[in-house]
Design an enzyme around this catalytic site. Structure first.
Site, PDB file in Angstrom:
ATOM      1  N   LEU A 198      33.565  34.723  53.967  1.00  0.00           N
ATOM      2  CA  LEU A 198      33.224  33.883  52.829  1.00  0.00           C
ATOM      3  C   LEU A 198      33.664  34.517  51.526  1.00  0.00           C
ATOM      4  O   LEU A 198      33.549  35.724  51.335  1.00  0.00           O
ATOM      5  CB  LEU A 198      31.711  33.642  52.790  1.00  0.00           C
TER       6      LEU A 198
ATOM      7  N   CYS B  48      32.335  43.157  48.913  1.00  0.00           N
ATOM      8  CA  CYS B  48      33.069  43.292  50.178  1.00  0.00           C
ATOM      9  C   CYS B  48      34.228  44.272  50.126  1.00  0.00           C
ATOM     10  O   CYS B  48      34.245  45.258  50.870  1.00  0.00           O
ATOM     11  CB  CYS B  48      33.571  41.918  50.624  1.00  0.00           C
TER      12      CYS B  48
END
Length: 440
Positions: free
Chosen positions: A154, A261
């Site tokens: 995502l 991330c």
């Protein structure tokens, strides 16, 4: 319809759980943070993600989605458990598995029926195998506890779109039936579904983020070459991106990547390589270049402004990317810290993350009106490519600032356009255009 528990209500858990509810499943999202759960039960949002509030509210109303701070209840009431808790990076590069271990202990303690445990959290290779062995040793012998790896891909700011229209769904399972059940759960998404062993699935997540980070660092290195030879990195990137083997994505020169991330996963992948006695030289350079890019940008500001002591700098954008309020490893934070170290007075604006920034930037003037941040500025510094910033009335801004200087870390404008508006415009990998270089 499946009974699904999602443990963890951060970006991944909250979005995934809500989207599964939207697909018609009965979903209970659990988190130990009672304040967060109370807010979610009332339809409030702990994060900023476009479209999420409306989707949560509609599924709460339809009674397909619920929230609890009792992890035990979520475990008992479900047959599929998604683990989506945080796995931050420790100082030495290892992954902190504290939250995952806590969830595993709870699953072992409260499971009275067989479960499929789906690992959404980004975890080191081999975690799925270890977790399954742990559970089998802790629960009653008649219970089947199968662990499946289902990494998330995502993007913050478009997480709902990415959930319903993913490029691919990766499912790593050593038990065919468990893998098939999780594959069926994703069947309505109508996308490429890749079934692998668990270790490959776990590594696909790290490899994907490491490669995208490498593209970002590569184009930022090319930007410095462009500046030295007089080329335009935007045109270079466009020419590269037209090659279908390369593609145009993640070739935007700027101040580097940040967020939850890329920094975490690149460091974890590097540590994984070290743990198996391999020196991942390319990835080491990717991380180094990303760190240097922030320092180089501060030097670029200093070159444009001169001595920064006492100068008033307007910083536009705090979040690491647009359409999120996430400040984790945001380049703007390091850049602001460096400006403050040099004695600058910083006025900052971000459309959504100003409130979160207060505790991180106590000595910065955080303003909710961009024009107030720009008033009497000696330089305008752009650190996040928000559409709100693009759409500012730059003719009005020209009359507000003390010095008509823009240092753009995201290359959101064409240099000649800003020069025509009366600014000296400094960007990344492109020629600086002074306000007197382009005539109307």
């Amino acid at each position: 319809m499946h009974r699904i528990a999602v443990i963890g209500t951060g970006y991944v858990g909250l979005v995934s759980g809500t989207c599964f509810a939207e697909m018609g499943h009965q979903v209970i999202c659990a988190d130990r943070d009672e304040g967060k759960i109370a807010r979610l039960q009332q339809g409030g949002m702990p994060i900023y993600e476009p479209g999420l509030k409306e989707l949560v509210s509609s599924n709460l109303l339809a009674q397909r989605l619920s929230f609890t701070s009792l992890i035990s209840d979520a475990i008992v009431e479900s047959d599929i458990i998604f683990i989506a808790v945080g796995t931050p990076t420790e100082d030495n590069g290892d992954v902190d598995m504290t939250q995952v271990n806590s969830v595993i202990a709870s699953i072992a303690a409260y499971s009275t029926t067989s479960k499929i445990i789906v690992m959404k959290s980004t975890v080191p290779v081999g975690t799925g195998r270890w977790v399954e062995e742990q559970l089998k040793s802790l629960v009653a012998a008649h219970l089947d506890m199968h662990v499946v790896s289902n990494p998330e891909f995502l993007r913050e700011g478009s997480a709902i779109e990415d959930t319903f229209h993913p490029d691919r769904v990766v499912i790593g399972a050593d038990h065919p039936e468990a893998g098939a059940r999780i594959a069926a759960l994703h069947a309505p998404l109508r996308t490429e579904l890749l079934l692998t062993d668990r270790e490959s699935a776990e590594l696909i997540k790290y490899a994907s983020n490491a490669f995208l980070a490498a593209k970002i660092s590569f184009i930022n290195e090319m930007a410095h070459v462009c500046e030295k030879v007089g080329a335009n990195v935007g045109l270079v990137a466009k020419g590269m991106g037209l090659d279908r083997r390369i593609g145009p994505h993640f070739l935007n020169a700027g101040i580097g990547y940040g967020g939850s991330c890329f920094p975490k996963d690149t460091k974890a992948q590097l540590k994984l390589a070290q743990n198996v006695d391999y020196d991942f030289k390319i990835l080491r350079s990717v991380i180094e270049v990303n760190h240097l890019q922030r320092e180089r940008f501060v030097h670029k500001i200093e070159q444009a402004v001169g001595n920064l002591n006492g100068k008033q700098i307007a910083v536009l954008g705090l979040a690491f990317k647009p359409n999120t309020d996430d400040l984790r490893d945001a380049p703007a934070l390091d850049i602001i810290a460096a400006l403050k170290d040099r004695g600058a007075i910083v006025n900052a604006y971000d459309p959504v993350s100003t409130g979160h920034a207060a505790r991180l930037l106590p000595e910065v003037n955080l303003l909710t009106d961009p024009y107030l941040a720009l008033n009497e500025a000696d330089a305008v510094v752009i650190t996040t490519e928000w559409e709100d910033i693009r759409r500012l009335n730059w003719r009005l801004v020209r009359g507000l600032v003390k010095q008509p200087l823009i240092v753009d870390g995201r290359n959101i404008f064409e240099p000649e356009e800003m020069s025509r508006l009366g600014f000296t415009y400094v960007s990344i990998g492109r020629k600086t255009v002074a306000l007197d270089m382009v005539t109307s």
